[in-house]
Design a protein around this motif. Structure first.
Motif, PDB file in Angstrom:
ATOM      1  N   ASP A 111     -25.542 -67.225 -22.118  1.00 54.12           N
ATOM      2  CA  ASP A 111     -26.833 -67.943 -22.078  1.00 54.12           C
ATOM      3  C   ASP A 111     -27.990 -66.938 -22.112  1.00 54.12           C
ATOM      4  O   ASP A 111     -27.787 -65.725 -22.088  1.00 54.12           O
ATOM      5  CB  ASP A 111     -26.904 -68.917 -20.874  1.00 54.12           C
ATOM      6  N   THR A 112     -29.220 -67.487 -22.193  1.00 56.32           N
ATOM      7  CA  THR A 112     -30.376 -66.582 -22.335  1.00 56.32           C
ATOM      8  C   THR A 112     -31.234 -66.558 -21.073  1.00 56.32           C
ATOM      9  O   THR A 112     -32.385 -66.116 -21.095  1.00 56.32           O
ATOM     10  CB  THR A 112     -31.240 -67.021 -23.529  1.00 56.32           C
ATOM     11  N   VAL A 113     -30.674 -67.041 -19.964  1.00 57.71           N
ATOM     12  CA  VAL A 113     -31.420 -67.045 -18.701  1.00 57.71           C
ATOM     13  C   VAL A 113     -31.596 -65.609 -18.214  1.00 57.71           C
ATOM     14  O   VAL A 113     -30.677 -64.792 -18.319  1.00 57.71           O
ATOM     15  CB  VAL A 113     -30.677 -67.883 -17.624  1.00 57.71           C
ATOM     16  N   ASN A 114     -32.781 -65.332 -17.688  1.00 65.25           N
ATOM     17  CA  ASN A 114     -33.051 -63.977 -17.219  1.00 65.25           C
ATOM     18  C   ASN A 114     -33.770 -64.049 -15.871  1.00 65.25           C
ATOM     19  O   ASN A 114     -34.958 -64.313 -15.813  1.00 65.25           O
ATOM     20  CB  ASN A 114     -33.910 -63.265 -18.272  1.00 65.25           C
ATOM     21  N   VAL A 115     -33.042 -63.861 -14.807  1.00 68.21           N
ATOM     22  CA  VAL A 115     -33.639 -63.844 -13.463  1.00 68.21           C
ATOM     23  C   VAL A 115     -33.356 -62.457 -12.922  1.00 68.21           C
ATOM     24  O   VAL A 115     -32.200 -62.136 -12.687  1.00 68.21           O
ATOM     25  CB  VAL A 115     -32.958 -64.879 -12.530  1.00 68.21           C
ATOM     26  N   GLY A 116     -34.374 -61.647 -12.761  1.00 66.67           N
ATOM     27  CA  GLY A 116     -34.017 -60.298 -12.334  1.00 66.67           C
ATOM     28  C   GLY A 116     -35.154 -59.441 -11.847  1.00 66.67           C
ATOM     29  O   GLY A 116     -36.317 -59.841 -11.872  1.00 66.67           O
ATOM     30  N   TRP A 117     -34.821 -58.275 -11.379  1.00 67.07           N
ATOM     31  CA  TRP A 117     -35.789 -57.266 -10.946  1.00 67.07           C
ATOM     32  C   TRP A 117     -35.128 -55.908 -11.098  1.00 67.07           C
ATOM     33  O   TRP A 117     -33.922 -55.805 -11.287  1.00 67.07           O
ATOM     34  CB  TRP A 117     -36.202 -57.498  -9.487  1.00 67.07           C
ATOM     35  N   VAL A 118     -35.972 -54.875 -11.067  1.00 68.31           N
ATOM     36  CA  VAL A 118     -35.445 -53.518 -11.151  1.00 68.31           C
ATOM     37  C   VAL A 118     -35.103 -53.072  -9.735  1.00 68.31           C
ATOM     38  O   VAL A 118     -35.979 -53.058  -8.867  1.00 68.31           O
ATOM     39  CB  VAL A 118     -36.506 -52.566 -11.762  1.00 68.31           C
ATOM     40  N   PRO A 119     -33.852 -52.758  -9.444  1.00 64.95           N
ATOM     41  CA  PRO A 119     -33.483 -52.351  -8.090  1.00 64.95           C
ATOM     42  C   PRO A 119     -34.241 -51.088  -7.668  1.00 64.95           C
ATOM     43  O   PRO A 119     -34.326 -50.132  -8.434  1.00 64.95           O
ATOM     44  CB  PRO A 119     -31.974 -52.069  -8.179  1.00 64.95           C
ATOM     45  N   GLY A 120     -34.806 -51.150  -6.452  1.00 65.18           N
ATOM     46  CA  GLY A 120     -35.547 -49.996  -5.939  1.00 65.18           C
ATOM     47  C   GLY A 120     -34.678 -49.193  -4.991  1.00 65.18           C
ATOM     48  O   GLY A 120     -33.462 -49.385  -4.940  1.00 65.18           O
ATOM     49  N   GLU A 121     -35.332 -48.293  -4.220  1.00 60.55           N
ATOM     50  CA  GLU A 121     -34.604 -47.512  -3.226  1.00 60.55           C
ATOM     51  C   GLU A 121     -35.111 -47.871  -1.850  1.00 60.55           C
ATOM     52  O   GLU A 121     -36.326 -47.880  -1.624  1.00 60.55           O
ATOM     53  CB  GLU A 121     -34.843 -46.020  -3.471  1.00 60.55           C
ATOM     54  N   ALA A 122     -34.210 -48.186  -0.923  1.00 61.33           N
ATOM     55  CA  ALA A 122     -34.624 -48.624   0.411  1.00 61.33           C
ATOM     56  C   ALA A 122     -34.966 -47.414   1.284  1.00 61.33           C
ATOM     57  O   ALA A 122     -34.245 -46.425   1.302  1.00 61.33           O
ATOM     58  CB  ALA A 122     -33.503 -49.430   1.049  1.00 61.33           C
ATOM     59  N   ASP A 123     -36.093 -47.514   2.001  1.00 59.58           N
ATOM     60  CA  ASP A 123     -36.448 -46.510   3.010  1.00 59.58           C
ATOM     61  C   ASP A 123     -36.100 -47.137   4.358  1.00 59.58           C
ATOM     62  O   ASP A 123     -36.764 -48.060   4.816  1.00 59.58           O
ATOM     63  CB  ASP A 123     -37.957 -46.219   2.894  1.00 59.58           C
ATOM     64  N   MET A 124     -35.021 -46.651   4.973  1.00 61.06           N
ATOM     65  CA  MET A 124     -34.453 -47.304   6.163  1.00 61.06           C
ATOM     66  C   MET A 124     -35.449 -47.375   7.336  1.00 61.06           C
ATOM     67  O   MET A 124     -35.470 -48.360   8.062  1.00 61.06           O
ATOM     68  CB  MET A 124     -33.161 -46.608   6.608  1.00 61.06           C
ATOM     69  N   ASP A 125     -36.277 -46.336   7.518  1.00 63.40           N
ATOM     70  CA  ASP A 125     -37.258 -46.356   8.609  1.00 63.40           C
ATOM     71  C   ASP A 125     -38.282 -47.460   8.381  1.00 63.40           C
ATOM     72  O   ASP A 125     -38.617 -48.218   9.288  1.00 63.40           O
ATOM     73  CB  ASP A 125     -37.976 -45.004   8.729  1.00 63.40           C
ATOM     74  N   LYS A 126     -38.749 -47.531   7.142  1.00 64.44           N
ATOM     75  CA  LYS A 126     -39.725 -48.567   6.810  1.00 64.44           C
ATOM     76  C   LYS A 126     -39.127 -49.951   6.975  1.00 64.44           C
ATOM     77  O   LYS A 126     -39.793 -50.885   7.421  1.00 64.44           O
ATOM     78  CB  LYS A 126     -40.200 -48.401   5.359  1.00 64.44           C
ATOM     79  N   LEU A 127     -37.866 -50.101   6.580  1.00 63.50           N
ATOM     80  CA  LEU A 127     -37.217 -51.406   6.678  1.00 63.50           C
ATOM     81  C   LEU A 127     -37.113 -51.855   8.135  1.00 63.50           C
ATOM     82  O   LEU A 127     -37.392 -53.013   8.449  1.00 63.50           O
ATOM     83  CB  LEU A 127     -35.816 -51.381   6.056  1.00 63.50           C
ATOM     84  N   SER A 128     -36.739 -50.937   9.031  1.00 65.01           N
ATOM     85  CA  SER A 128     -36.618 -51.294  10.461  1.00 65.01           C
ATOM     86  C   SER A 128     -37.966 -51.711  11.023  1.00 65.01           C
ATOM     87  O   SER A 128     -38.079 -52.689  11.771  1.00 65.01           O
ATOM     88  CB  SER A 128     -36.134 -50.135  11.316  1.00 65.01           C
ATOM     89  N   GLU A 129     -38.986 -50.959  10.624  1.00 69.48           N
ATOM     90  CA  GLU A 129     -40.342 -51.266  11.101  1.00 69.48           C
ATOM     91  C   GLU A 129     -40.759 -52.657  10.617  1.00 69.48           C
ATOM     92  O   GLU A 129     -41.290 -53.465  11.383  1.00 69.48           O
ATOM     93  CB  GLU A 129     -41.281 -50.210  10.508  1.00 69.48           C
ATOM     94  N   MET A 130     -40.477 -52.929   9.352  1.00 72.44           N
ATOM     95  CA  MET A 130     -40.860 -54.226   8.804  1.00 72.44           C
ATOM     96  C   MET A 130     -40.030 -55.353   9.418  1.00 72.44           C
ATOM     97  O   MET A 130     -40.545 -56.444   9.682  1.00 72.44           O
ATOM     98  CB  MET A 130     -40.723 -54.239   7.286  1.00 72.44           C
TER      99      MET A 130
END
Ligand code: 5GP
Ligand code: ZN
Length: 138
Positions: A111-130
């Protein structure tokens, strides 16, 4: 709760025709007029909410309970191999109709469905804070 000049309020109320799959007191489920794949449908609450930020938790829970049922029936009927559930909030996120709705998009090989994003890099300290901040905001 409805909004003047809202196309989905009118469709939900049956004032504008739609190919309706299911209807109850709170929802209408109908096929998307410009489907991304065979069986692409929308679940729309009859009450007007601009988007998820405008919606109460009970309405969200009711709608997702229905989505669970519709997804299984749609899979059985279309024979799709998978399904994307897409729900856009705000123009930045691709929302074009500003009455909350959930897309059920059956997926098929090729099919021609396109649901997506470009995978980034997680910053673990920032993630915990958020995570702390979001938990407090809940
Ligand atoms: P959004 O981009 O806001 O997440 O999705 C809006 C969806 O509503 C689009 O996929 C579009 O094709 C669909 N849509 C817009 N107007 C109508 C209509 O009048 N009838 C139906 N059935 N679908 C519509
Ligand atoms: Zn509306």
């Amino acid at each position: 709760m409805r909004k003047d000049d809202c196309i989905f309020c009118k469709i939900a109320a049956g004032e504008i025709p739609s190919t309706t799959i299911y209807e109850d007191d709170l929802h209408r489920v109908f096929f998307d007029i410009a489907p991304g794949s065979e069986g692409h449908c929308l679940i729309v609450p009859k009450n007007h909410y601009d988007d998820i930020f405008d919606m109460d938790e009970k309405a969200g829970a009711d709608l997702f309970a229905l989505a669970t049922k519709v997804a299984k029936a749609l899979k059985e009927v279309t024979g799709c191999e998978g399904m994307n559930i897409v729900q856009n909030n705000g123009s930045i996120a691709g929302q074009t109709v500003f009455h909350f709705h959930m897309h059920l998009i059956p997926r098929y090989t090729g099919d021609t469905v396109n649901v997506g994003w470009v995978p980034g890099e997680a910053d673990m300290d920032k993630l915990s804070e958020m995570a702390d901040k979001v938990r407090k905001a809940m």
